[in-house]
Design an enzyme around this catalytic site. Structure first.
Site, short mmCIF file in Angstrom:
data_model
loop_
_atom_site.label_atom_id
_atom_site.label_comp_id
_atom_site.label_asym_id
_atom_site.label_seq_id
_atom_site.Cartn_x
_atom_site.Cartn_y
_atom_site.Cartn_z
CB SER A 1 4.08 19.05 -1.86
OG SER A 1 2.84 18.79 -2.46
CD GLU A 2 7.05 21.42 0.43
OE1 GLU A 2 6.94 22.64 0.27
OE2 GLU A 2 6.05 20.67 0.48
CB THR A 3 12.17 15.82 -1.77
OG1 THR A 3 11.29 15.39 -2.82
CG2 THR A 3 13.10 14.68 -1.42
#
Length: 294
Positions: free
Chosen positions: A46-48
């Site tokens: 979803s996010e890094t």
């Protein structure tokens, strides 16, 4: 850079294969946006989160979805704090400011055997919208009770307690207009809502953001920080427990700390610990400068 330390942490869950996955990468230099975006697209979380310590000693943090950079992310901030703790860069019980495009965010990690992480996020408030889009009722299986916009860019809809939120099917191409950049669908908790750390939850939600490259985000800290003050006001309390009823479930304690800010507390599970081999990251100090001057 031959290789860089990297982790994958499942945030807001103590169990493996639950919660919200976030990559965490520890940089040696201020990498370019194009390189970070490419890596985030490859990791497909979803996010890094990308962490860099500038020459003054300040920790800077940026977040990328598989398709774009975002101004705020709660679960990847929790993951970043756990990452720094895992790498010995953040001591237990010692608060630390992470500098981001949303200003300084305070994080802390407890000394418990299963560390609890607190993350203080800005909460921009909800703006009443008189008329929800007409397409939402059929999509959500019932007419919305309330509908809001927000300075964060998310839209929020309150649905009745009898709407089966856990079973709701929201196709990515079904959302329209601004709803595509973040739609929070929430309702009061009910008898089937799981408990959080042995305590009943007060509300539950799901979050959809196909416009950001995320058809559904499993456990969304920024969404809870946005809506928790509304539930606190409704319940006349200074803290509430929120649950995210997605296929990778999880939840968090939300506390009012001062106007415009909410402290989220939860834990995370370290899924893998390794090295990133992706040369050519470049160096772009100007792209990070706005963070250190926030």
């Amino acid at each position: 850079m031959a290789s860089l330390p990297a982790l994958l942490i499942e945030a807001f869950s103590a169990e493996p294969l639950q919660g919200n996955g976030a990559g965490v990468v520890l940089l040696e230099a201020p990498a370019s946006s194009a390189w970070m975006q490419g890596l985030a697209s490859s990791l497909r979380q979803s996010e890094t989160a990308f962490l860099w310590r500038d020459p003054r000693g300040a920790w800077l943090l940026r977040w990328f979805t598989p398709s774009c950079e975002v101004p705020l992310c709660g679960h990847a901030t929790l993951a970043a704090a756990l990452g720094l703790h895992h790498w010995g860069r953040l001591q237990s019980e010692v608060p630390l400011q992470l500098w981001t495009r949303s200003g300084g965010l305070e994080v802390a990690v407890s000394s418990a055997e299963l560390p609890q992480v607190s993350v203080t996020l800005p909460s921009s408030g909800l703006i009443d919208e008189p008329e929800p889009p007409s397409y939402l009722g059929p999509l959500l299986g019932g007419a919305p009770l309330r509908y809001w916009s927000s300075p964060l860019g998310y839209r929020v809809v309150l649905v009745a307690p009898d709407v089966p939120l856990e079973q709701l099917q929201v196709p990515a191409d079904g959302l329209q207009g601004e709803d595509r950049n973040g739609l929070v669908v929430m309702q009061a908790a009910h008898d089937l809502t799981p408990a959080l750390a042995g305590e009943p939850c007060d509300y539950q939600l799901r979050f959809f953001a196909p416009g950001l490259g995320i058809d559904e985000d499993p456990v969304t800290g920024s969404a809870h920080a946005l809506v928790a003050p509304w539930w606190m006001q409704r319940l006349q309390r200074q803290s509430v427990r929120g649950w995210q009823a997605s296929h990778r479930r999880g939840g968090m304690l939300c506390e009012a700390v001062h106007p415009g800010c909410v402290r989220l507390s939860g834990t995370g599970h370290l899924l893998w610990d390794g090295q990133i081999h992706a040369p050519g990251c470049g160096a772009d100090p100007l792209g990070w400068q706005v963070l250190s001057s926030s």
